[in-house]
Design a protein around this motif. Structure first.
Motif, mmCIF file in Angstrom:
data_model
loop_
_atom_site.group_PDB
_atom_site.id
_atom_site.type_symbol
_atom_site.label_atom_id
_atom_site.label_comp_id
_atom_site.label_asym_id
_atom_site.label_seq_id
_atom_site.Cartn_x
_atom_site.Cartn_y
_atom_site.Cartn_z
ATOM 1 N N PRO A 185 54.232 52.233 79.570
ATOM 2 C CA PRO A 185 53.690 51.115 78.792
ATOM 3 C C PRO A 185 52.431 51.513 78.024
ATOM 4 O O PRO A 185 51.810 52.540 78.302
ATOM 5 N N LEU A 186 52.070 50.701 77.058
ATOM 6 C CA LEU A 186 50.778 50.862 76.393
ATOM 7 C C LEU A 186 49.695 50.612 77.430
ATOM 8 O O LEU A 186 49.758 49.641 78.196
ATOM 9 N N SER A 187 48.707 51.502 77.496
ATOM 10 C CA SER A 187 47.667 51.396 78.523
ATOM 11 C C SER A 187 46.299 51.223 77.889
ATOM 12 O O SER A 187 46.045 51.699 76.779
ATOM 13 N N ASP A 188 45.401 50.558 78.618
ATOM 14 C CA ASP A 188 44.037 50.351 78.148
ATOM 15 C C ASP A 188 43.067 51.102 79.059
ATOM 16 O O ASP A 188 43.400 51.480 80.174
ATOM 17 N N GLY A 189 41.855 51.330 78.553
ATOM 18 C CA GLY A 189 40.831 51.979 79.362
ATOM 19 C C GLY A 189 40.895 53.490 79.330
ATOM 20 O O GLY A 189 40.623 54.155 80.336
ATOM 21 N N ASN A 190 41.254 54.053 78.173
ATOM 22 C CA ASN A 190 41.336 55.502 78.033
ATOM 23 C C ASN A 190 40.181 56.038 77.178
ATOM 24 O O ASN A 190 39.628 55.323 76.349
ATOM 25 N N SER A 191 39.862 57.309 77.382
ATOM 26 C CA SER A 191 38.844 57.968 76.555
ATOM 27 C C SER A 191 39.348 59.346 76.175
ATOM 28 O O SER A 191 40.209 59.917 76.860
ATOM 29 N N ALA A 192 38.825 59.865 75.067
ATOM 30 C CA ALA A 192 39.233 61.197 74.617
ATOM 31 C C ALA A 192 38.067 61.882 73.934
ATOM 32 O O ALA A 192 37.319 61.261 73.174
ATOM 33 N N GLU A 193 37.926 63.149 74.216
ATOM 34 C CA GLU A 193 36.893 63.983 73.601
ATOM 35 C C GLU A 193 37.591 65.118 72.847
ATOM 36 O O GLU A 193 38.312 65.910 73.450
ATOM 37 N N LEU A 194 37.391 65.174 71.546
ATOM 38 C CA LEU A 194 38.026 66.207 70.734
ATOM 39 C C LEU A 194 37.288 67.530 70.917
ATOM 40 O O LEU A 194 36.074 67.602 70.753
ATOM 41 N N MET A 195 38.044 68.564 71.277
ATOM 42 C CA MET A 195 37.437 69.869 71.475
ATOM 43 C C MET A 195 37.097 70.504 70.123
ATOM 44 O O MET A 195 37.821 70.346 69.143
ATOM 45 N N ALA A 196 35.983 71.245 70.084
ATOM 46 C CA ALA A 196 35.516 71.829 68.826
ATOM 47 C C ALA A 196 36.440 72.948 68.347
ATOM 48 O O ALA A 196 36.731 73.057 67.153
ATOM 49 N N LYS A 225 37.428 55.243 66.229
ATOM 50 C CA LYS A 225 36.467 56.331 66.399
ATOM 51 C C LYS A 225 37.182 57.666 66.598
ATOM 52 O O LYS A 225 36.873 58.659 65.925
ATOM 53 N N PHE A 226 38.133 57.708 67.514
ATOM 54 C CA PHE A 226 38.827 58.965 67.764
ATOM 55 C C PHE A 226 39.644 59.377 66.544
ATOM 56 O O PHE A 226 39.667 60.556 66.164
ATOM 57 N N THR A 227 40.303 58.421 65.915
ATOM 58 C CA THR A 227 41.092 58.733 64.722
ATOM 59 C C THR A 227 40.200 59.264 63.608
ATOM 60 O O THR A 227 40.582 60.178 62.869
ATOM 61 N N SER A 228 38.985 58.715 63.491
ATOM 62 C CA SER A 228 38.038 59.210 62.496
ATOM 63 C C SER A 228 37.687 60.670 62.763
ATOM 64 O O SER A 228 37.595 61.482 61.829
ATOM 65 N N GLU A 229 37.519 61.030 64.036
ATOM 66 C CA GLU A 229 37.203 62.411 64.387
ATOM 67 C C GLU A 229 38.364 63.347 64.050
ATOM 68 O O GLU A 229 38.162 64.467 63.551
ATOM 69 N N VAL A 230 39.590 62.886 64.312
ATOM 70 C CA VAL A 230 40.761 63.704 63.969
ATOM 71 C C VAL A 230 40.887 63.833 62.455
ATOM 72 O O VAL A 230 41.197 64.909 61.934
ATOM 73 N N ASN A 231 40.623 62.736 61.741
ATOM 74 C CA ASN A 231 40.666 62.788 60.278
ATOM 75 C C ASN A 231 39.641 63.778 59.721
ATOM 76 O O ASN A 231 39.916 64.498 58.751
ATOM 77 N N GLU A 232 38.456 63.812 60.328
ATOM 78 C CA GLU A 232 37.435 64.770 59.895
ATOM 79 C C GLU A 232 37.926 66.196 60.092
ATOM 80 O O GLU A 232 37.690 67.077 59.245
ATOM 81 N N ARG A 233 38.608 66.445 61.188
ATOM 82 C CA ARG A 233 39.169 67.775 61.437
ATOM 83 C C ARG A 233 40.238 68.098 60.390
ATOM 84 O O ARG A 233 40.315 69.235 59.884
ATOM 85 N N GLN A 234 41.048 67.108 60.056
ATOM 86 C CA GLN A 234 42.068 67.328 59.033
ATOM 87 C C GLN A 234 41.443 67.601 57.665
ATOM 88 O O GLN A 234 41.976 68.374 56.877
ATOM 89 N N GLN A 235 40.295 66.962 57.399
ATOM 90 C CA GLN A 235 39.595 67.241 56.140
ATOM 91 C C GLN A 235 39.101 68.680 56.101
ATOM 92 O O GLN A 235 39.087 69.318 55.039
ATOM 93 N N GLN A 236 38.716 69.223 57.256
ATOM 94 C CA GLN A 236 38.331 70.630 57.318
ATOM 95 C C GLN A 236 39.526 71.526 56.987
ATOM 96 O O GLN A 236 39.385 72.538 56.293
ATOM 97 N N TYR A 237 40.698 71.124 57.488
ATOM 98 C CA TYR A 237 41.893 71.893 57.157
ATOM 99 C C TYR A 237 42.146 71.847 55.650
ATOM 100 O O TYR A 237 42.510 72.859 55.037
ATOM 101 N N LEU A 238 41.967 70.675 55.057
ATOM 102 C CA LEU A 238 42.217 70.515 53.617
ATOM 103 C C LEU A 238 41.296 71.400 52.785
ATOM 104 O O LEU A 238 41.704 71.932 51.750
ATOM 105 N N LYS A 239 40.052 71.558 53.237
ATOM 106 C CA LYS A 239 39.099 72.391 52.497
ATOM 107 C C LYS A 239 39.517 73.850 52.472
ATOM 108 O O LYS A 239 39.088 74.608 51.599
#
Length: 481
Positions: A111-122, A436-450
């Motif tokens: 099921p869809l779950s609540d109360g999760n956290s994620a830290e994007l590795m550098a 917030k997490f999606t924004s961090e992933v998008n920033e990483r994707q922007q690095q790929y685009l560069k």
């Protein structure tokens, strides 16, 4: 002599006719796959017949099916709260994205779950360091499963951390794919782990081509990358247990991956995925050995684990990708090393672009698989005409596998956007709704685009006729390859 030739011709015609009729009569096969096999068998009768016998159909052994059924029976006994946290997680998700999680639940019943956290590795170095730190702090158990586990710096240091954990009494279970990790399975490092008390298993063992094919298709692979510590921490993403220099294919290095360290109920869901793989090899194993210790974190986000594989419903992975794409309203960013979509996903992508969704697709310019790279180019004219922007990464082999939607939804994990991930590989992904997490992933994707070069329709249209024909031939044979 004439009788021998006549007899041989009759046998040949009978075999080819039988295979051709089998291809035409089969259910659960796409029209493109049916056409591809038909072309191969007709144009290369002998080789095509042998290839179809080995690769044409996904045969699943009764052992795998039985272990799957056994796991589902035991899952029904679990406390639902451990898998979903908040009993009403959908209240955090806008209605237009509900279909994503509702469809994903039909695949694994997570099921869809609540109360999760994620830290994007550098980067890969931080991922290795953090995994080792977590293993060194483990108190109850460590569960690892990798498609590729090398005996390089990363592979050795993580194995040594597991050995240290086993020596202090932590239950350690380690799995590695028979093909992707074949060098490790023959190494002293594997033996060293076993002698230290680490429980080891081979995922999808390749015993012999003939014997295996009698049970299941011999090239099915476990492509998952799972790192679980104490049932409280999980790492999810594209990185194998290997250095970015990736010695077996060093000329494509560095391999660029994306990984996230997660906590919350998604850990419990991933634990069950690992258990399903372990129990397929250990008939005496029970879910009691896989505690669900992940608890909701404060101010966490909603997320859901998805595990695809050949024992799941056929077409489930492609339909999930299509559902994700169809849910987009503004923007889709896709990062994948291998782009060979089926018609369902291809049509979903083009339809989304035509209705105005901004779509960026990032793939490596230099790919370790020439077949996939060539097949991918056969799709360029169609996706570019639809308005999808294609970018080829030039800073190494972009191996990251992630998809973001509207700056709100992220899918991260092991799945490629290709037919092998859709139909033949066991994969693990996590779908997250969090700005917030999606924004961090998008920033990483922007690095790929560069670090990418955009491919324009004018360039593709100028390809010479022989080049276009070659791309299309390989693309047509994609379902076979």
């Amino acid at each position: 002599m004439l009788n021998i030739i006549t007899f041989g011709t009759a046998v040949y015609i009978a075999i080819v006719s039988g295979i051709t009729l089998r291809i035409l009569a089969r259910k659960h096969i796409s029209s493109s796959a049916r056409l591809a096999w038909f072309i191969v068998v007709i144009t290369l009768p002998v080789a095509g017949t042998v290839l179809y016998a080995l690769l044409g159909e996904v045969h699943i052994s009764q052992k795998l099916r039985s272990s799957k059924a056994r796991l589902l029976t035991q899952m029904k006994e679990l406390e639902h709260e451990k898998l979903c946290g908040d009993p009403a997680p959908y209240k955090k998700v806008p209605q237009r994205y509900h279909a994503i999680f509702e469809y994903a639940q039909t695949i694994n019943d997570f099921p869809l779950s609540d109360g999760n956290s994620a830290e994007l590795m550098a980067d890969a170095d931080e991922t290795r360091r953090r995994i080792i730190e977590d293993i060194d702090q483990a108190k109850d158990h460590v569960h690892l499963l990798y498609y590729i586990w090398l005996t390089d710096t990363t592979g050795t240091e993580i194995a040594e951390a597991v050995i240290r954990a086993a020596q202090r009494g932590v239950a350690c279970r380690v799995m590695a794919d028979a093909i992707g990790s074949r060098a490790l399975l023959k190494s002293d490092l594997w033996v060293k782990m076993q002698r230290a008390g680490v429980q080891t298993e081979t995922a999808m063992p390749f015993e012999s081509m003939i014997a295996t094919h009698l049970l299941n298709r011999f090239d099915l692979r476990n492509h998952r990358k799972i790192t679980l510590i104490d049932g409280k921490i999980v790492y999810c993403g594209s990185q194998n247990c290997a250095d970015p220099e990736f010695r077996p294919k060093a000329k494509y290095a560095p391999w660029i991956d994306i990984m996230a360290r997660m906590e919350g109920p998604v850990v419990n869901q991933t634990q069950l995925l690992f258990a399903s793989d372990w129990m397929s090899r250990r008939a005496d194993a029970h879910l009691d050995s896989f505690p669900l210790n992940g608890t909701p974190v404060e101010n966490g986000f909603v997320a859901q684990v998805n595990g695809n594989g050949p024992t799941e419903r056929r077409g489930a992975a492609a339909h999930l990708f299509a559902t994700l794409i169809q849910s987009a309203d503004e923007e889709i960013n896709i990062t994948t090393p291998y782009f060979v979509p089926d018609i369902i996903v291809l049509n979903a992508l083009c339809a989304a672009a035509i209705r105005g969704v901004k779509i960026n697709m990032i793939v490596p310019r230099k790919n370790d698989s020439w077949v996939v790279a060539t097949a991918a180019k056969s799709f360029y004219p169609e996706v570019l005409t639809a308005g999808i922007r294609v970018h080829e990464y030039v800073g190494g082999l972009l191996h990251a596998k992630c998809l973001t939607i509207d700056g709100r939804v992220t899918m991260i994990g092991s799945s490629n956007l290709d037919l092998r991930s859709f139909d033949l590989n066991y994969e693990n992904n996590t779908i997250i709704y969090d700005k917030k997490f999606t924004s961090e992933v998008n920033e990483r994707q922007q690095q790929y685009l560069k670090n990418s070069i955009e491919v324009h329709l004018e360039e593709v249209s100028s390809w010479r006729l022989p080049v276009r024909i070659w791309h299309n031939v390989i693309g047509t044979l994609g379902p076979v390859l």
